[in-house]
Design an enzyme around this catalytic site. Sequence first.
Site, PDB file in Angstrom:
ATOM      1  N   GLN A  94      -7.600  15.046   3.451  1.00 31.97           N
ATOM      2  CA  GLN A  94      -6.913  14.189   2.479  1.00 31.97           C
ATOM      3  C   GLN A  94      -7.669  14.089   1.162  1.00 31.97           C
ATOM      4  O   GLN A  94      -8.864  13.786   1.154  1.00 31.97           O
ATOM      5  CB  GLN A  94      -6.743  12.786   3.056  1.00 31.97           C
ATOM      6  N   HIS A 105     -11.379  12.815   0.565  1.00 32.81           N
ATOM      7  CA  HIS A 105     -11.562  11.437   1.003  1.00 32.81           C
ATOM      8  C   HIS A 105     -11.645  11.298   2.513  1.00 32.81           C
ATOM      9  O   HIS A 105     -12.444  10.534   3.033  1.00 32.81           O
ATOM     10  CB  HIS A 105     -10.389  10.605   0.468  1.00 32.81           C
ATOM     11  N   LEU A 148     -14.631   6.100  -5.169  1.00 30.67           N
ATOM     12  CA  LEU A 148     -13.235   5.787  -4.886  1.00 30.67           C
ATOM     13  C   LEU A 148     -12.767   4.572  -5.663  1.00 30.67           C
ATOM     14  O   LEU A 148     -13.429   3.545  -5.694  1.00 30.67           O
ATOM     15  CB  LEU A 148     -13.118   5.498  -3.385  1.00 30.67           C
ATOM     16  N   HIS A 192      -7.837  11.823  -2.014  1.00 33.40           N
ATOM     17  CA  HIS A 192      -7.413  10.538  -2.576  1.00 33.40           C
ATOM     18  C   HIS A 192      -7.108  10.762  -4.048  1.00 33.40           C
ATOM     19  O   HIS A 192      -7.885  11.411  -4.739  1.00 33.40           O
ATOM     20  CB  HIS A 192      -8.531   9.502  -2.400  1.00 33.40           C
ATOM     21  N   ARG A 226      -0.534   9.516  -0.381  1.00 34.51           N
ATOM     22  CA  ARG A 226      -1.662  10.134  -1.078  1.00 34.51           C
ATOM     23  C   ARG A 226      -1.494  11.630  -1.281  1.00 34.51           C
ATOM     24  O   ARG A 226      -1.848  12.167  -2.328  1.00 34.51           O
ATOM     25  CB  ARG A 226      -2.948   9.873  -0.287  1.00 34.51           C
ATOM     26  N   GLU A 244      -6.593   2.426  -3.518  1.00 39.10           N
ATOM     27  CA  GLU A 244      -5.149   2.501  -3.689  1.00 39.10           C
ATOM     28  C   GLU A 244      -4.569   1.150  -4.109  1.00 39.10           C
ATOM     29  O   GLU A 244      -3.492   1.072  -4.681  1.00 39.10           O
ATOM     30  CB  GLU A 244      -4.545   2.922  -2.348  1.00 39.10           C
ATOM     31  N   ARG A 289      -2.725  10.903   6.297  1.00 41.50           N
ATOM     32  CA  ARG A 289      -2.895   9.512   6.698  1.00 41.50           C
ATOM     33  C   ARG A 289      -2.385   8.577   5.614  1.00 41.50           C
ATOM     34  O   ARG A 289      -2.606   8.835   4.431  1.00 41.50           O
ATOM     35  CB  ARG A 289      -4.379   9.232   6.955  1.00 41.50           C
ATOM     36  N   PHE A 347       0.838  -1.196   0.000  1.00 37.71           N
ATOM     37  CA  PHE A 347       0.000   0.000   0.000  1.00 37.71           C
ATOM     38  C   PHE A 347       0.870   1.242   0.000  1.00 37.71           C
ATOM     39  O   PHE A 347       2.040   1.181   0.391  1.00 37.71           O
ATOM     40  CB  PHE A 347      -0.904  -0.006   1.240  1.00 37.71           C
TER      41      PHE A 347
END
Lengths: 250, 568
Positions: free
Chosen positions: B214, B339, B226, B216, B271, B229, B374, B100
């Site tokens: 954030q 996001h 979405l 995304h 991100r 990721e 994050r 990730f």
Amino acid sequence: MTQMKERLVQLEVLRYNPDTDTEAHFQRYEVTCYEEWVVLDALNKVKADIDPTLNFRWSCHMAVCGSCGMMINGEPKLSCHTFLRDYEGVIRVEPLAHFPIERDLVTAPDDFMEKLKRVKPYIIAKEKKPISEGEYKQTPAQLMKFRQYSMCINCMLCYAACPEYGLSPSFIGPAALTMAHRYNQDSRDGGRMERQEVVATHEGVWECTFVGACSEACPAHVDPASALQQMKITSSIDWIVEHLIPGGKK
Amino acid sequence: MRAAIALAETDPNLRIALISKVYPMRSHTCAAEGGAAGVIKPDDSFDLHFDDTVGGGDWLSDQDCVEYFVHEAPKELLQLEHWGCPWNREADGSVAVRPFGGMKKKRTWFAADKSGFHILHTLFQTSLQFPSITRYDEYYALDLLVDDGRCQGVTAMEMRSGQLRQFHAKAVIIAGGGAGRMFPFSTNGAIKTGDGMALAYRAGAPLKDMEFVQYHPTGLPNTGSLLTEACRGEGGILVNKNGRRFLQDYGMGPETPVGKPQLKTMELGPRDRVSQSIWHEIQKGNAVSTQWGDCVLLDMRHLGEKTINERLPLVRELCASYLQVDIVKDPVPIRPVVHYMMGGISTNTKAATPLPGLFAAGECACVSLNGANRLGSNSLIELLVFGRRAALSAIEHIQGLPAANTAALNARAEETQKRIGELFSRTDGTESMSGLRKEMMDTMEKNVGIYRTEEGLQEGVSKIHELRQRYRRVILTDKTSVFNTDLFQALELGSMLDCAEAVTVGALARKESRGSHQRLDYVERDDKKFLCHTMVHHQGLDVPRVDYLDVVITKSPPGVRDYSGDHK
């Protein structure tokens, strides 16, 4: 990709407010939409621009939260996943069949919630072990035995589609029974006999006449009909073991 | 729900009310796709997870909190496994992990691309076995009951009847989620309107680090849905209109081989950096222009149909239905989308807010795990770790408490009743709910987006402040009592405006660029002045008061965020 085209959409929506109405009635709305939109987008435009008193549930807009089930031209659908491009003429929108109406397109799911709880949809561990001993091993093949059935989003479209549930409301119904099957099939679980008390009854799998409407309606491709069919087979085997095999358990 | 289960397991004699404005399985956790991070494989370590999280958060994380978190994370994921969560597996039956963004090792536990969905349903179904948990589904929480300097309950409206109910309690835990719906283009579900944050904020608990929002990188350009990721974790690449993998031009190169993603570089950068690079690429004129605005392309074709169906089935389905693109055959246009809120109700490592008796966990809280940005797959695990922690802290708190002053709590509830009554009976209202909501969203997008300026933020602060004043004159069209979503949307708008003001005020005051908060006029991180948390305190209808709290640094002094892979 299609190009964005505008289109005048006509919706015929069932309205009912227990505060002011003695019975439900249809109301017609005309709203300009984009061709790529879903029915939920059209309803949201009605609520924002035309009639703030129209009520419906929705949240994720990606067919995973299960909030926005309704009857669209007579079929149970998630309105966030029902595309205007697939419809011509007036689109008729009604609350999910077989559930009492709270207001407008909002139905009361109490019966489903109660039934889901009754089938004990949680792991009843075969052998309990502490977290410090790590995970229960489960091979990809063991996972595949139940994974499909764990995909149920609790949208209740299968209840709206099920003719048996319409006739006998005591029927536990497709989604809840499928959830029992999901846990029965899980290699970590040892609770099948406990669940059988609810599942293998005439309110349980034996009520199902295997019409298959549930699987057709399911937006998450869970295929409840196959779960129920598998459960009937295992229940029959239980019966044979119990009654016909000498020394079978009582 | 994690907190409710921990309460029920720890002390079966407690009476627990689980209050939610939606049926619990509708919560937006269900939309989280990628997975949850926890150290379990032999090549990984707590220190590595700590370093990734602290660096990913641009050193705004409290390091004592991160330390606690990385140690608890694997235990919580194993607990979920014992409760039946269908985690993907290796051939030998052990739990599988995937790579990730921003993570140096593979440590993301996943259940296909429906990880949040499975976590949510596992928790909900597990909770059904505890008789001490009473659910109040579709109750909209209105106000906290605060007396004697501590939180002693909550008032809520039963949506089905319009009846107001009081819940007197020795402790309250808020797990109300984020507030992304204050922006027009967001991955967030309709229910994410910051009600939990606003509830605490109005009752006197400060909101922390709200300016960190954030984006995304990979949202569908029309619906904002979405695309996880994991698309990039599995090997998907980002290209501009010329087919160039432009991330190499923004400190995340050199280019890695296509289809062989390398951890913590290129498409597996964090991100904030990836979203900011897309913004720059669009400014340079390298975007693909679409009817929904400027985009770049996410190309997954080289993964092949088999891998896509096995690992990313939801992504394929979403692109096909909402955009009519088959990712097996074509690249999909994407653009950054709001996001997640790193900020929220200020909590400490014990999940306690400064208001005694009030605890919070999940996106609505800011325990200072995520800092200024994050990392993907740290939020699902955050809600588990700190949901449980909130329960344990609440149990500690309730020992030996004096009896409640029921008359005082009733008086508080009457104030709430009056507030709602006034909204219902208002006849001189001039403002429409949907009109105000649109103005708020437009303001947030225009002035408080990926890149911010003094001028834009000044305008944002005064506009949101004006909207809060005008909100007092909002008028309901629907004045009936049963499932009145006109009323609930108006209340949600009130919550969002409170949160939006905290975001804009915090962003204006933070004159530096850090993580997701990027200023075109203050482009550098400023550790001398701003290695601290923004604390925003509610002041009624006035502009909120801002002060600061030091960041807890234990072992990792602020350093350079390096996402250039192993090539130096």
